[in-house]
Design a protein around this motif. Structure first.
Motif, short mmCIF file in Angstrom:
data_model
loop_
_atom_site.label_atom_id
_atom_site.label_comp_id
_atom_site.label_asym_id
_atom_site.label_seq_id
_atom_site.Cartn_x
_atom_site.Cartn_y
_atom_site.Cartn_z
N LEU A 299 -0.72 2.61 -2.09
CA LEU A 299 -1.04 1.89 -3.31
C LEU A 299 -1.72 2.82 -4.29
CD1 LEU A 299 -2.68 -1.25 -1.65
CD2 LEU A 299 -0.32 -1.05 -2.43
N ALA A 300 -1.46 2.65 -5.57
CA ALA A 300 -2.17 3.39 -6.61
C ALA A 300 -3.27 2.48 -7.12
CB ALA A 300 -1.22 3.76 -7.74
N LEU A 301 -4.52 2.81 -6.77
CA LEU A 301 -5.67 1.98 -7.13
C LEU A 301 -6.64 2.78 -7.99
CD1 LEU A 301 -6.41 0.41 -3.63
CD2 LEU A 301 -5.17 -0.64 -5.53
N PRO A 302 -7.38 2.10 -8.87
CA PRO A 302 -8.41 2.80 -9.64
C PRO A 302 -9.51 3.31 -8.72
CG PRO A 302 -8.47 0.44 -10.08
CD PRO A 302 -7.30 0.70 -9.19
N ASN A 303 -10.14 4.41 -9.08
CA ASN A 303 -11.22 4.97 -8.28
C ASN A 303 -12.55 4.40 -8.77
OD1 ASN A 303 -13.10 6.41 -6.87
ND2 ASN A 303 -12.24 8.40 -7.31
N PHE A 304 -13.07 3.43 -8.01
CA PHE A 304 -14.35 2.83 -8.36
C PHE A 304 -15.48 3.40 -7.52
CE2 PHE A 304 -11.53 -0.87 -9.44
CZ PHE A 304 -11.77 -0.85 -10.80
N GLY A 305 -15.19 4.32 -6.61
CA GLY A 305 -16.21 4.85 -5.72
C GLY A 305 -16.06 4.27 -4.32
N SER A 306 -17.16 4.13 -3.63
CA SER A 306 -17.16 3.70 -2.24
C SER A 306 -16.76 2.23 -2.10
CB SER A 306 -18.57 3.90 -1.65
OG SER A 306 -18.57 3.57 -0.29
N LEU A 307 -15.88 1.95 -1.15
CA LEU A 307 -15.46 0.57 -0.90
C LEU A 307 -16.57 -0.18 -0.17
CD1 LEU A 307 -11.77 0.98 0.30
CD2 LEU A 307 -12.58 0.24 -1.92
N THR A 308 -16.87 -1.38 -0.63
CA THR A 308 -17.88 -2.22 0.01
C THR A 308 -17.29 -3.44 0.68
OG1 THR A 308 -18.28 -3.36 -2.08
CG2 THR A 308 -19.70 -1.47 -1.56
N GLY B 23 -0.05 -6.31 -3.63
CA GLY B 23 0.89 -6.71 -2.58
C GLY B 23 1.08 -5.58 -1.57
N LEU B 24 1.30 -5.96 -0.33
CA LEU B 24 1.56 -4.98 0.73
C LEU B 24 3.00 -5.11 1.18
CD1 LEU B 24 -1.70 -5.41 2.86
CD2 LEU B 24 -1.23 -3.72 1.08
N ASP B 25 3.85 -4.25 0.67
CA ASP B 25 5.26 -4.26 1.04
C ASP B 25 5.80 -2.84 0.87
OD1 ASP B 25 7.87 -4.76 1.68
OD2 ASP B 25 8.23 -6.17 0.06
N ASN B 26 6.30 -2.26 1.95
CA ASN B 26 6.83 -0.91 1.89
C ASN B 26 8.35 -0.88 2.10
OD1 ASN B 26 7.11 -1.38 4.59
ND2 ASN B 26 5.52 0.06 5.24
N GLY B 27 8.98 -2.06 2.07
CA GLY B 27 10.43 -2.13 2.25
C GLY B 27 10.86 -2.24 3.70
N ASP B 28 9.91 -2.09 4.64
CA ASP B 28 10.22 -2.22 6.06
C ASP B 28 10.00 -3.66 6.51
OD1 ASP B 28 10.77 0.49 6.22
OD2 ASP B 28 8.76 1.02 6.91
N ASN B 29 10.28 -3.92 7.78
CA ASN B 29 10.01 -5.23 8.37
C ASN B 29 8.54 -5.24 8.79
OD1 ASN B 29 10.28 -7.75 9.43
ND2 ASN B 29 11.47 -7.13 11.20
N ASN B 30 7.66 -5.61 7.87
CA ASN B 30 6.22 -5.50 8.06
C ASN B 30 5.63 -6.65 8.86
OD1 ASN B 30 5.91 -3.13 6.37
ND2 ASN B 30 6.44 -4.48 4.68
N PHE B 31 4.47 -6.39 9.42
CA PHE B 31 3.63 -7.38 10.10
C PHE B 31 4.29 -7.95 11.35
CE2 PHE B 31 2.95 -7.71 5.43
CZ PHE B 31 1.76 -7.01 5.39
N GLU B 32 5.04 -7.12 12.05
CA GLU B 32 5.64 -7.53 13.32
C GLU B 32 4.72 -7.14 14.47
OE1 GLU B 32 8.46 -9.34 13.69
OE2 GLU B 32 8.49 -9.43 11.50
#
Length: 99
Positions: A32-41, A14-23
């Motif tokens: 975000l804390a994501l696993p490191n899988f290498g290069s994004l494709t 989810g993308l939410d930082n507590g602000d009024n997003n996407f305005e």
């Protein structure tokens, strides 16, 4: 949003930082804390269609690995909206890493 790499994917995030997003005109930043899988494709970006004005124009999205400094930019320039597409699969249009 879901990130995809040759080693796997992150699962939905989810993308939410507590602000009024996407305005209109805003530059929103998320951590975000994501696993490191290498290069994004690729990434999958999706709107849940909620909110009074649920549609939003995604110009571009940039992901930076805070540990390595590597980054990937995904250009979109499309609306995510009810009555249209609520999701897109994007591939990197630019990338870089520290020298």
């Amino acid at each position: 949003m879901t990130t995809g790499t040759p080693g796997g994917d992150s699962g939905p995030q989810g993308l939410d930082n507590g602000d009024n997003n996407f305005e209109q005109g805003n530059l929103d930043t998320f951590e975000l804390a994501l696993p490191n899988f290498g290069s994004l494709t690729k990434i999958y970006i999706k709107s849940d269609g909620s909110g009074a004005s649920e549609g939003w124009l995604l110009s571009w999205l940039k992901i930076t690995d805070q540990l390595t400094g590597a980054w990937w930019q995904f250009d979109c320039n499309k609306w995510l909206e009810d009555g249209g597409n609520l999701s897109y699969e994007l591939t990197p249009t630019d990338s870089g890493s520290p020298s």
